[in-house]
Design a protein around this motif. Structure first.
Motif, PDB file in Angstrom:
ATOM      1  N   ILE A 219       6.050 -63.042  15.134  1.00 35.51           N
ATOM      2  CA  ILE A 219       5.156 -62.141  14.397  1.00 35.51           C
ATOM      3  C   ILE A 219       5.952 -61.095  13.626  1.00 35.51           C
ATOM      4  CG2 ILE A 219       3.424 -60.327  14.679  1.00 35.51           C
ATOM      5  CD1 ILE A 219       2.144 -62.040  16.846  1.00 35.51           C
ATOM      6  N   THR A 220       7.034 -60.608  14.240  1.00 34.74           N
ATOM      7  CA  THR A 220       7.896 -59.642  13.545  1.00 34.74           C
ATOM      8  C   THR A 220       8.501 -60.260  12.292  1.00 34.74           C
ATOM      9  OG1 THR A 220       8.421 -58.506  15.623  1.00 34.74           O
ATOM     10  CG2 THR A 220       9.923 -58.174  13.765  1.00 34.74           C
ATOM     11  N   ARG A 221       8.955 -61.506  12.431  1.00 37.07           N
ATOM     12  CA  ARG A 221       9.540 -62.173  11.260  1.00 37.07           C
ATOM     13  C   ARG A 221       8.485 -62.437  10.193  1.00 37.07           C
ATOM     14  NH1 ARG A 221      13.447 -64.932  14.828  1.00 37.07           N
ATOM     15  NH2 ARG A 221      11.949 -66.611  15.195  1.00 37.07           N
ATOM     16  N   LEU A 222       7.275 -62.799  10.602  1.00 33.81           N
ATOM     17  CA  LEU A 222       6.201 -63.009   9.627  1.00 33.81           C
ATOM     18  C   LEU A 222       5.882 -61.709   8.888  1.00 33.81           C
ATOM     19  CD1 LEU A 222       3.706 -65.392  11.487  1.00 33.81           C
ATOM     20  CD2 LEU A 222       4.949 -65.879   9.372  1.00 33.81           C
ATOM     21  N   ASP A 223       5.869 -60.599   9.614  1.00 30.97           N
ATOM     22  CA  ASP A 223       5.640 -59.295   8.961  1.00 30.97           C
ATOM     23  C   ASP A 223       6.725 -59.020   7.923  1.00 30.97           C
ATOM     24  OD1 ASP A 223       3.336 -58.743  10.367  1.00 30.97           O
ATOM     25  OD2 ASP A 223       4.354 -57.612  11.948  1.00 30.97           O
ATOM     26  N   SER A 224       7.973 -59.356   8.278  1.00 36.81           N
ATOM     27  CA  SER A 224       9.075 -59.147   7.345  1.00 36.81           C
ATOM     28  C   SER A 224       8.932 -60.051   6.117  1.00 36.81           C
ATOM     29  CB  SER A 224      10.408 -59.432   8.042  1.00 36.81           C
ATOM     30  OG  SER A 224      11.479 -59.372   7.127  1.00 36.81           O
ATOM     31  N   HIS A 225       8.563 -61.304   6.355  1.00 39.59           N
ATOM     32  CA  HIS A 225       8.374 -62.242   5.242  1.00 39.59           C
ATOM     33  C   HIS A 225       7.252 -61.769   4.318  1.00 39.59           C
ATOM     34  CE1 HIS A 225      11.260 -64.647   7.138  1.00 39.59           C
ATOM     35  NE2 HIS A 225      10.483 -65.480   7.808  1.00 39.59           N
ATOM     36  N   MET A 226       6.164 -61.280   4.900  1.00 37.44           N
ATOM     37  CA  MET A 226       5.040 -60.823   4.072  1.00 37.44           C
ATOM     38  C   MET A 226       5.429 -59.613   3.222  1.00 37.44           C
ATOM     39  SD  MET A 226       1.628 -61.406   6.423  1.00 37.44           S
ATOM     40  CE  MET A 226       2.284 -60.688   7.928  1.00 37.44           C
ATOM     41  N   ALA A 227       6.208 -58.701   3.808  1.00 39.38           N
ATOM     42  CA  ALA A 227       6.672 -57.539   3.042  1.00 39.38           C
ATOM     43  C   ALA A 227       7.580 -57.982   1.903  1.00 39.38           C
ATOM     44  CB  ALA A 227       7.415 -56.572   3.968  1.00 39.38           C
ATOM     45  N   GLN A 228       8.438 -58.960   2.175  1.00 37.29           N
ATOM     46  CA  GLN A 228       9.332 -59.463   1.136  1.00 37.29           C
ATOM     47  C   GLN A 228       8.536 -60.189   0.046  1.00 37.29           C
ATOM     48  OE1 GLN A 228      12.432 -61.960   2.712  1.00 37.29           O
ATOM     49  NE2 GLN A 228      13.795 -61.563   0.988  1.00 37.29           N
ATOM     50  N   PHE A 250       7.582 -69.021   6.192  1.00 36.34           N
ATOM     51  CA  PHE A 250       6.252 -68.744   6.762  1.00 36.34           C
ATOM     52  C   PHE A 250       5.842 -69.903   7.667  1.00 36.34           C
ATOM     53  CE2 PHE A 250       6.049 -65.319   3.986  1.00 36.34           C
ATOM     54  CZ  PHE A 250       4.792 -64.735   3.855  1.00 36.34           C
ATOM     55  N   LEU A 251       5.928 -71.106   7.118  1.00 35.57           N
ATOM     56  CA  LEU A 251       5.464 -72.296   7.844  1.00 35.57           C
ATOM     57  C   LEU A 251       6.286 -72.524   9.103  1.00 35.57           C
ATOM     58  CD1 LEU A 251       3.462 -74.634   7.803  1.00 35.57           C
ATOM     59  CD2 LEU A 251       5.121 -75.942   6.465  1.00 35.57           C
ATOM     60  N   ARG A 252       7.580 -72.283   9.009  1.00 37.34           N
ATOM     61  CA  ARG A 252       8.446 -72.456  10.174  1.00 37.34           C
ATOM     62  C   ARG A 252       8.011 -71.533  11.320  1.00 37.34           C
ATOM     63  NH1 ARG A 252      13.589 -74.184   9.740  1.00 37.34           N
ATOM     64  NH2 ARG A 252      13.718 -73.415   7.585  1.00 37.34           N
ATOM     65  N   GLU A 253       7.738 -70.265  11.019  1.00 38.74           N
ATOM     66  CA  GLU A 253       7.334 -69.306  12.049  1.00 38.74           C
ATOM     67  C   GLU A 253       5.960 -69.651  12.620  1.00 38.74           C
ATOM     68  OE1 GLU A 253       9.448 -67.349  13.189  1.00 38.74           O
ATOM     69  OE2 GLU A 253      10.925 -67.551  11.591  1.00 38.74           O
ATOM     70  N   VAL A 254       5.045 -70.094  11.769  1.00 34.05           N
ATOM     71  CA  VAL A 254       3.704 -70.455  12.244  1.00 34.05           C
ATOM     72  C   VAL A 254       3.778 -71.659  13.182  1.00 34.05           C
ATOM     73  CG1 VAL A 254       1.461 -71.383  11.528  1.00 34.05           C
ATOM     74  CG2 VAL A 254       2.477 -69.469  10.282  1.00 34.05           C
ATOM     75  N   THR A 256       6.342 -72.530  15.078  1.00 28.92           N
ATOM     76  CA  THR A 256       6.928 -72.070  16.347  1.00 28.92           C
ATOM     77  C   THR A 256       5.908 -71.292  17.158  1.00 28.92           C
ATOM     78  OG1 THR A 256       9.081 -71.890  15.261  1.00 28.92           O
ATOM     79  CG2 THR A 256       8.823 -70.773  17.365  1.00 28.92           C
ATOM     80  N   LEU A 257       5.184 -70.405  16.501  1.00 30.16           N
ATOM     81  CA  LEU A 257       4.172 -69.598  17.177  1.00 30.16           C
ATOM     82  C   LEU A 257       3.103 -70.477  17.822  1.00 30.16           C
ATOM     83  CD1 LEU A 257       2.573 -66.356  15.760  1.00 30.16           C
ATOM     84  CD2 LEU A 257       1.111 -68.179  16.595  1.00 30.16           C
ATOM     85  N   SER A 258       2.633 -71.467  17.076  1.00 24.47           N
ATOM     86  CA  SER A 258       1.568 -72.346  17.590  1.00 24.47           C
ATOM     87  C   SER A 258       2.039 -73.167  18.775  1.00 24.47           C
ATOM     88  CB  SER A 258       1.076 -73.277  16.471  1.00 24.47           C
ATOM     89  OG  SER A 258       0.543 -72.538  15.389  1.00 24.47           O
ATOM     90  N   SER A 259       3.317 -73.586  18.747  1.00 19.64           N
ATOM     91  CA  SER A 259       3.830 -74.403  19.861  1.00 19.64           C
ATOM     92  C   SER A 259       4.048 -73.586  21.121  1.00 19.64           C
ATOM     93  CB  SER A 259       5.151 -75.065  19.432  1.00 19.64           C
ATOM     94  OG  SER A 259       6.153 -74.089  19.225  1.00 19.64           O
ATOM     95  N   LYS A 260       4.315 -72.279  20.956  1.00 22.07           N
ATOM     96  CA  LYS A 260       4.555 -71.433  22.128  1.00 22.07           C
ATOM     97  C   LYS A 260       3.268 -71.085  22.860  1.00 22.07           C
ATOM     98  CE  LYS A 260       8.890 -69.006  21.167  1.00 22.07           C
ATOM     99  NZ  LYS A 260       9.514 -67.667  20.992  1.00 22.07           N
ATOM    100  N   ILE A 261       2.181 -70.937  22.120  1.00 25.86           N
ATOM    101  CA  ILE A 261       0.926 -70.512  22.743  1.00 25.86           C
ATOM    102  C   ILE A 261       0.002 -71.711  22.862  1.00 25.86           C
ATOM    103  CG2 ILE A 261      -1.041 -68.942  22.609  1.00 25.86           C
ATOM    104  CD1 ILE A 261       0.598 -67.116  20.891  1.00 25.86           C
TER     105      ILE A 261
END
Length: 288
Positions: A219-228, A250-254, A256-261
Protein backbone atom coordinates in the motif's frame (compact mmCIF):
# COMPACT_ATOMS: atom_id res chain seq x y z
CA UNK A 1 -3.17 12.03 -29.62
CA UNK A 2 -5.32 13.04 -32.53
CA UNK A 3 -4.81 16.41 -34.14
CA UNK A 4 -4.77 18.40 -37.36
CA UNK A 5 -2.65 21.36 -38.37
CA UNK A 6 -2.24 23.46 -41.49
CA UNK A 7 0.50 25.94 -42.33
CA UNK A 8 1.40 28.15 -45.28
CA UNK A 9 4.51 30.04 -46.34
CA UNK A 10 4.40 32.54 -49.25
CA UNK A 11 7.21 34.24 -51.19
CA UNK A 12 7.62 35.64 -54.70
CA UNK A 13 4.37 34.30 -56.08
CA UNK A 14 4.66 30.78 -54.72
CA UNK A 15 2.98 29.15 -51.75
CA UNK A 16 4.00 26.06 -49.79
CA UNK A 17 1.13 24.41 -47.91
CA UNK A 18 1.76 21.81 -45.17
CA UNK A 19 -0.99 19.70 -43.58
CA UNK A 20 -0.44 17.37 -40.61
CA UNK A 21 -2.79 14.72 -39.31
CA UNK A 22 -1.99 12.72 -36.17
CA UNK A 23 -3.74 9.73 -34.59
CA UNK A 24 -2.96 7.62 -31.54
CA UNK A 25 -0.04 5.22 -31.81
CA UNK A 26 2.35 3.69 -29.33
CA UNK A 27 5.42 4.93 -31.21
CA UNK A 28 6.20 7.71 -33.69
CA UNK A 29 5.28 6.57 -37.20
CA UNK A 30 5.60 9.16 -39.99
CA UNK A 31 4.43 9.26 -43.60
CA UNK A 32 5.55 12.23 -45.70
CA UNK A 33 4.07 13.14 -49.10
CA UNK A 34 6.04 15.68 -51.17
CA UNK A 35 5.97 16.92 -54.78
CA UNK A 36 8.19 14.70 -56.92
CA UNK A 37 10.90 17.32 -57.39
CA UNK A 38 11.33 17.73 -53.62
CA UNK A 39 11.47 14.14 -52.33
CA UNK A 40 14.97 14.89 -50.98
CA UNK A 41 13.28 16.90 -48.22
CA UNK A 42 11.63 13.80 -46.70
CA UNK A 43 14.34 13.04 -44.12
CA UNK A 44 14.78 16.67 -42.97
CA UNK A 45 11.00 16.89 -42.58
CA UNK A 46 10.93 13.72 -40.47
CA UNK A 47 13.68 15.09 -38.23
CA UNK A 48 11.72 18.28 -37.63
CA UNK A 49 8.56 16.34 -36.82
CA UNK A 50 10.45 13.97 -34.48
CA UNK A 51 11.80 16.99 -32.60
CA UNK A 52 8.24 18.22 -32.04
CA UNK A 53 6.27 14.98 -31.53
CA UNK A 54 7.15 11.95 -29.44
CA UNK A 55 4.37 9.48 -30.27
CA UNK A 56 1.59 9.00 -32.79
CA UNK A 57 0.97 8.04 -36.41
CA UNK A 58 1.67 11.24 -38.36
CA UNK A 59 0.73 12.00 -41.98
CA UNK A 60 2.39 15.12 -43.45
CA UNK A 61 1.35 16.32 -46.91
CA UNK A 62 2.99 19.19 -48.80
CA UNK A 63 1.84 21.02 -51.92
CA UNK A 64 3.45 23.83 -53.89
CA UNK A 65 1.28 26.39 -55.64
CA UNK A 66 2.11 29.37 -57.83
CA UNK A 67 4.82 30.42 -60.23
CA UNK A 68 7.57 28.41 -58.56
CA UNK A 69 5.79 25.15 -59.01
CA UNK A 70 8.61 24.55 -61.52
CA UNK A 71 6.47 23.86 -64.58
CA UNK A 72 8.37 21.99 -67.30
CA UNK A 73 9.47 23.99 -70.36
CA UNK A 74 9.71 22.97 -74.04
CA UNK A 75 13.00 23.84 -75.72
CA UNK A 76 14.32 23.58 -79.29
CA UNK A 77 17.69 21.91 -79.69
CA UNK A 78 18.90 24.05 -82.58
CA UNK A 79 22.17 22.20 -83.13
CA UNK A 80 20.35 18.87 -83.54
CA UNK A 81 17.71 20.50 -85.74
CA UNK A 82 20.36 21.91 -88.12
CA UNK A 83 22.01 18.53 -88.46
CA UNK A 84 18.67 16.81 -89.11
CA UNK A 85 17.87 19.51 -91.74
CA UNK A 86 21.18 18.97 -93.47
CA UNK A 87 20.80 15.17 -93.48
CA UNK A 88 17.24 15.35 -94.82
CA UNK A 89 18.32 17.71 -97.56
CA UNK A 90 21.11 15.32 -98.51
CA UNK A 91 18.54 12.53 -98.83
CA UNK A 92 16.35 14.71 -101.02
CA UNK A 93 19.26 15.70 -103.26
CA UNK A 94 20.96 12.31 -103.38
CA UNK A 95 17.93 10.11 -103.97
CA UNK A 96 15.86 12.43 -106.10
CA UNK A 97 13.08 12.59 -103.49
CA UNK A 98 10.23 14.89 -104.45
CA UNK A 99 9.37 17.92 -102.36
CA UNK A 100 11.36 20.14 -100.03
CA UNK A 101 12.16 19.39 -96.39
CA UNK A 102 9.25 20.76 -94.27
CA UNK A 103 8.70 21.59 -90.63
CA UNK A 104 6.45 18.55 -90.33
CA UNK A 105 9.40 16.37 -91.35
CA UNK A 106 11.51 17.98 -88.66
CA UNK A 107 8.94 17.52 -85.88
CA UNK A 108 8.89 13.74 -86.31
CA UNK A 109 12.57 13.47 -85.42
CA UNK A 110 13.90 12.77 -81.94
CA UNK A 111 15.42 15.44 -79.70
CA UNK A 112 14.56 18.39 -81.93
CA UNK A 113 12.12 19.55 -79.24
CA UNK A 114 12.80 18.41 -75.67
CA UNK A 115 11.00 18.72 -72.38
CA UNK A 116 13.15 20.44 -69.80
CA UNK A 117 12.23 20.47 -66.14
CA UNK A 118 13.16 23.65 -64.34
CA UNK A 119 15.56 23.19 -61.44
CA UNK A 120 14.25 24.96 -58.34
CA UNK A 121 16.48 26.70 -55.83
CA UNK A 122 16.42 23.93 -53.22
CA UNK A 123 17.80 26.07 -50.39
CA UNK A 124 15.16 28.74 -50.92
CA UNK A 125 12.39 26.15 -51.24
CA UNK A 126 13.49 24.41 -48.04
CA UNK A 127 13.25 27.64 -46.07
CA UNK A 128 9.67 28.13 -47.27
CA UNK A 129 8.69 24.48 -46.78
CA UNK A 130 10.17 24.46 -43.26
CA UNK A 131 8.24 27.62 -42.38
CA UNK A 132 4.99 26.02 -43.56
CA UNK A 133 5.81 22.86 -41.60
CA UNK A 134 6.50 24.79 -38.38
CA UNK A 135 3.20 26.66 -38.74
CA UNK A 136 1.34 23.36 -39.26
CA UNK A 137 3.06 21.78 -36.24
CA UNK A 138 2.10 24.74 -34.07
CA UNK A 139 -1.50 24.58 -35.28
CA UNK A 140 -1.63 20.83 -34.66
CA UNK A 141 -0.08 21.26 -31.21
CA UNK A 142 -2.91 23.59 -30.14
CA UNK A 143 -5.49 20.95 -31.01
CA UNK A 144 -3.51 18.19 -29.32
CA UNK A 145 -3.08 20.35 -26.21
CA UNK A 146 -6.86 20.72 -25.85
CA UNK A 147 -7.28 16.96 -26.13
CA UNK A 148 -4.43 16.49 -23.67
CA UNK A 149 -6.18 18.60 -21.04
CA UNK A 150 -9.29 16.44 -21.37
CA UNK A 151 -7.20 13.24 -21.15
CA UNK A 152 -5.37 14.53 -18.08
CA UNK A 153 -8.62 15.18 -16.25
CA UNK A 154 -9.97 11.77 -17.22
CA UNK A 155 -6.82 10.07 -15.92
CA UNK A 156 -6.99 12.02 -12.65
CA UNK A 157 -10.61 10.96 -12.20
CA UNK A 158 -9.75 7.31 -12.84
CA UNK A 159 -6.76 7.51 -10.51
CA UNK A 160 -9.04 8.92 -7.78
CA UNK A 161 -11.34 5.90 -8.18
CA UNK A 162 -8.35 3.59 -7.94
CA UNK A 163 -7.09 5.37 -4.83
CA UNK A 164 -10.51 5.11 -3.19
CA UNK A 165 -10.30 1.32 -3.51
CA UNK A 166 -6.80 1.31 -2.00
CA UNK A 167 -8.07 3.34 0.97
CA UNK A 168 -10.93 0.86 1.48
CA UNK A 169 -8.45 -2.01 1.62
CA UNK A 170 -6.10 -0.07 3.90
CA UNK A 171 -8.87 0.71 6.38
CA UNK A 172 -10.02 -2.92 6.39
CA UNK A 173 -6.58 -4.39 7.12
CA UNK A 174 -6.64 -4.21 10.98
CA UNK A 175 -10.02 -5.93 11.17
CA UNK A 176 -8.95 -8.52 8.61
CA UNK A 177 -5.78 -9.31 10.56
CA UNK A 178 -7.74 -9.77 13.80
CA UNK A 179 -10.20 -11.99 12.01
CA UNK A 180 -7.39 -14.00 10.47
CA UNK A 181 -5.68 -14.46 13.84
CA UNK A 182 -8.96 -15.60 15.38
CA UNK A 183 -9.52 -18.11 12.60
CA UNK A 184 -5.95 -19.38 12.93
CA UNK A 185 -6.35 -19.90 16.67
CA UNK A 186 -9.51 -21.90 16.11
CA UNK A 187 -7.94 -24.05 13.41
CA UNK A 188 -4.77 -24.65 15.35
CA UNK A 189 -6.80 -25.40 18.46
CA UNK A 190 -8.73 -28.10 16.64
CA UNK A 191 -5.61 -29.58 15.09
CA UNK A 192 -3.70 -29.63 18.37
CA UNK A 193 -6.58 -30.51 20.67
CA UNK A 194 -5.24 -32.41 23.66
CA UNK A 195 -1.62 -31.48 22.88
CA UNK A 196 0.25 -29.28 25.29
CA UNK A 197 1.66 -26.38 23.25
CA UNK A 198 3.77 -23.51 24.48
CA UNK A 199 1.55 -20.39 24.18
CA UNK A 200 4.59 -18.19 23.56
CA UNK A 201 5.68 -20.38 20.65
CA UNK A 202 2.13 -20.34 19.31
CA UNK A 203 2.03 -16.54 19.52
CA UNK A 204 5.35 -16.35 17.67
CA UNK A 205 4.14 -18.59 14.85
CA UNK A 206 0.94 -16.59 14.51
CA UNK A 207 2.94 -13.38 14.42
CA UNK A 208 5.06 -14.80 11.60
CA UNK A 209 1.96 -15.79 9.65
CA UNK A 210 0.42 -12.36 10.25
CA UNK A 211 3.61 -10.71 8.98
CA UNK A 212 3.48 -12.72 5.77
CA UNK A 213 -0.02 -11.44 5.13
CA UNK A 214 0.83 -7.81 5.96
CA UNK A 215 0.28 -5.56 2.92
CA UNK A 216 1.47 -2.30 4.47
CA UNK A 217 4.51 -2.26 2.19
CA UNK A 218 2.42 -2.77 -0.96
CA UNK A 219 0.00 0.00 0.00
CA UNK A 220 2.90 2.35 0.75
CA UNK A 221 4.39 1.66 -2.66
CA UNK A 222 1.01 2.18 -4.34
CA UNK A 223 0.69 5.55 -2.58
CA UNK A 224 4.13 6.47 -3.89
CA UNK A 225 3.24 5.35 -7.42
CA UNK A 226 0.01 7.36 -7.36
CA UNK A 227 1.85 10.50 -6.23
CA UNK A 228 4.39 10.01 -9.01
CA UNK A 229 1.58 9.46 -11.52
CA UNK A 230 0.05 12.82 -10.59
CA UNK A 231 3.42 14.56 -10.81
CA UNK A 232 3.94 13.17 -14.32
CA UNK A 233 0.51 14.43 -15.37
CA UNK A 234 1.45 17.90 -14.14
CA UNK A 235 4.65 17.89 -16.22
CA UNK A 236 4.98 19.69 -19.55
CA UNK A 237 7.31 17.00 -20.92
CA UNK A 238 6.29 13.86 -22.86
CA UNK A 239 5.34 11.33 -20.16
CA UNK A 240 3.33 8.65 -21.98
CA UNK A 241 5.99 5.95 -21.78
CA UNK A 242 6.79 6.72 -18.13
CA UNK A 243 3.11 6.49 -17.21
CA UNK A 244 2.85 3.20 -19.08
CA UNK A 245 5.80 1.78 -17.12
CA UNK A 246 4.37 3.10 -13.84
CA UNK A 247 1.08 1.31 -14.47
CA UNK A 248 3.00 -1.96 -14.76
CA UNK A 249 4.28 -1.31 -11.24
CA UNK A 250 0.70 -0.60 -10.11
CA UNK A 251 -0.32 -4.02 -11.40
CA UNK A 252 2.64 -5.73 -9.76
CA UNK A 253 1.73 -4.33 -6.31
CA UNK A 254 -1.97 -5.17 -6.73
CA UNK A 255 -1.13 -8.78 -7.64
CA UNK A 256 1.13 -9.12 -4.58
CA UNK A 257 -1.47 -7.53 -2.32
CA UNK A 258 -4.24 -9.82 -3.58
CA UNK A 259 -2.13 -12.95 -3.12
CA UNK A 260 -1.22 -12.03 0.46
CA UNK A 261 -4.79 -11.49 1.64
CA UNK A 262 -6.86 -14.62 1.18
CA UNK A 263 -10.20 -12.87 1.58
CA UNK A 264 -13.14 -12.89 -0.83
CA UNK A 265 -13.99 -9.20 -0.30
CA UNK A 266 -10.38 -8.12 -0.84
CA UNK A 267 -10.14 -10.37 -3.91
CA UNK A 268 -13.17 -8.57 -5.33
CA UNK A 269 -11.56 -5.19 -4.66
CA UNK A 270 -8.37 -6.46 -6.30
CA UNK A 271 -10.34 -7.21 -9.46
CA UNK A 272 -11.79 -3.69 -9.36
CA UNK A 273 -8.29 -2.22 -9.05
CA UNK A 274 -7.03 -4.23 -12.02
CA UNK A 275 -10.01 -3.03 -14.02
CA UNK A 276 -9.16 0.60 -13.23
CA UNK A 277 -5.50 -0.01 -14.12
CA UNK A 278 -6.55 -1.37 -17.51
CA UNK A 279 -8.72 1.70 -18.14
CA UNK A 280 -5.81 3.94 -17.16
CA UNK A 281 -3.50 2.01 -19.49
CA UNK A 282 -5.89 2.43 -22.44
CA UNK A 283 -5.90 6.19 -21.96
CA UNK A 284 -2.17 6.41 -21.37
CA UNK A 285 -1.61 4.92 -24.86
CA UNK A 286 -3.10 8.18 -26.21
CA UNK A 287 -0.65 10.40 -24.35
CA UNK A 288 2.62 11.62 -25.76
Amino acid sequence: MTGFGRGEAVAEGRTWVAEIRTVNHRFLDQRVVLPRAFTAFEEPVKRKVAAALDRGRVDITFSLQGAAAAEPQLAVNEAVARQYRRCLQQLVDGYDVEGPVTLRDMLTLRDVISLEEQRPDMDAEWLLLAAALEAALKDCDLMREKEGQALRQDLLDRLARFEAIVRRIDSAIPELQQQRQHELRQRIGKLLEGIDLDPIRLAQEMAIMADKSDVTEEITRLDSHMAQFRSFLASDEPVGRRLDFLLQEFLREVNTLSSKIANAAIAHLGVEMKNEIEKLREQVQNIE
